[in-house]
Scaffold this active site. Structure first.
Site: not given
Ligand code: PLP
Length: 417
Positions: A142, A237, A265
């Site tokens: 994700y 990511d 985060k």
């Molecule tokens: N990338 C990863 C690996 C994530 O786990 C998340 C959200 O959980 C995101 C991107 C997206 O982040 P946000 O929820 O702050 O938009």
């Protein structure tokens, strides 16, 4: 523990679906979600005064637990000086310096307000740098909710991508190729097929969104090698893994350096912050120096920068917490696997208890879990006063406040397979 439906029902009258992010709604586990009044350390307190031991920790940011004193003090002090200026501050440079010093791939960074913004901006940059349009991602990873990432092509690389959400135009995902995680042959096949038109490979270096799935030995190295050989940018990511697996994130942990990294985060210390950064020559393309536009009214918000800085400085001064959290989780995982025969994947202070006794190394494996069993187990955890992420495709977290006793409580509350 059953939470009153009344709060959620009232919320549904005004908020779409009663929540501001779908997974909070308990739609995956049944029942109504708790409403939280306050939290401290590892404990949540609901509106009805129930106490819950928290293994969700706001989905990852709270590595120091809820409301840690140094972060609160820094945020409060910043807030008293004003909440936003839309003009540069020293706090942005200070947090940027910390990020660049800690994360191997990052020469320059830009702060945004969420992980979603970070990944979509990193991709735009990769497309501009390479002059190519295609993107390779992995099933079950994700990367936020922007159109281009909302694809799960299912198994194999030859299938046409189909959107994971309605409202995503076919044109927006025309260039997205999704292949199975931990399957370098599938990446090779995709590159053979689309080769010179791939701008980026984006990967969660430890997947956290199909439940926790670590990379198999050599997987990240092979991605690095393939990207190098084909002029493709590698994006890690690290929205979850950044400052979670160690100060240098997964890239330092595994010794594989991507071209670009996305963060979120933990770097916000519990405030809304994301970031993307990487090689100086790539980041130089970003406006105002270069032609890639990206902007944000509240980006680099002074309160969020102060909270992020306080968090990272604390972690820098107490690096021993990383091996301690990892050892705690490792002992727990070994113990609970022995007790329950369930598959427990883990990395550092993160883990997933899968509702299966089969290995989980991909999204397809994770989907083979026993849903009914997970739901029943979930409510037993709640009965025992334990709040786990309310979905079987998530990772649980511990904080520096969690102890052996807390993990023993989770073990006691988990039924054998
Ligand atoms: N990338 C990863 C690996 C994530 O786990 C998340 C959200 O959980 C995101 C991107 C997206 O982040 P946000 O929820 O702050 O938009």
């Amino acid at each position: 523990m059953i939470f009153p439906e009344t709060y959620h029902s009232e919320a549904k009258k005004y908020l779409a679906g009663g929540v501001n992010s779908p997974v909070r709604s308990f739609s995956s586990v049944g029942g109504a979600p708790p409403f939280i009044e306050r939290a401290a350390g590892k404990y949540l307190t609901t509106r009805d005064g129930q106490t819950l031991l928290d293994f969700c920790l706001s989905w990852g940011p709270l590595i120091l637990g809820h409301a840690p004193a140094p972060v609160l003090a820094a945020a409060q002090a910043a807030m008293e000086r004003g909440t936003t200026y839309g003009i540069p501050t020293q706090g942005e440079t200070d947090l940027a310096r910390l990020v660049c010093d800690c994360v191997p791939s990052i020469d320059r960074v830009r702060f945004v307000n969420s992980g979603t913004e970070a990944t979509m901006s990193a991709l735009r940059l990769a497309r501009a740098f390479t002059g190519r349009e295609k993107l390779i991602k992995f099933d079950g990873c994700y990367h936020g909710h922007s159109d281009v990432f909302l694809v799960n092509a299912g198994s194999g690389v030859s299938h046409l991508p189909s959107a994971s959400s309605s409202g995503v135009p076919a044109d927006s995902i025309r260039h997205t190729i999704s292949v199975p995680y931990n399957d370098p042959a599938a990446v090779q096949a995709a590159i053979r097929q689309w080769g010179d038109s791939v701008a980026a490979v984006i990967v969660e270096p430890v997947a956290g969104n199909m439940g926790l799935v670590p990379p198999e030995k050599g997987f990240l190295e092979q991605l690095r090698d393939l990207c190098d050989r084909h002029g493709i940018l590698l994006i890690f990511d690290e929205v979850i893994t950044g400052f979670r697996l160690g100060l240098g994130g997964a890239q330092a942990f595994f010794g594989v350096t991507p071209d670009l990294t996305t963060l979120g985060k933990i770097i916000g210390g519990g405030f809304p912050v994301g970031a993307f950064g990487g090689r100086a020559d790539v980041m130089a393309l970003l406006a105002p120096d270069g032609p890639v536009y990206q902007a944000g009214t509240l980006s680099g918000n002074p309160v969020a920068m102060a909270a992020g800085k306080a968090t990272i400085e604390w972690l820098k001064e107490h690096q021993e917490v990383y091996p301690k959290m990892a050892a705690l989780v490792e002992r727990f995982a070994v113990g609970i696997s022995a007790k329950t025969a369930m598959t427990v994947n883990r990395a550092g202070g993160m883990f997933t208890i899968f509702a299966t006794n089969q290995p989980v190394r991909s999204a397809a494996d994770a989907r083979r879990q026993d849903v009914g069993r997970f739901q029943r187990q979930y409510h037993e955890w709640l009965e025992a006063g334990i709040y786990m992420p309310p979905s079987m495709f998530e990772t649980a977290f511990i904080s520096t406040c969690h102890t052996e006793k807390d993990l023993a409580a989770l073990m006691d509350a988990t039924r054998p397979w």
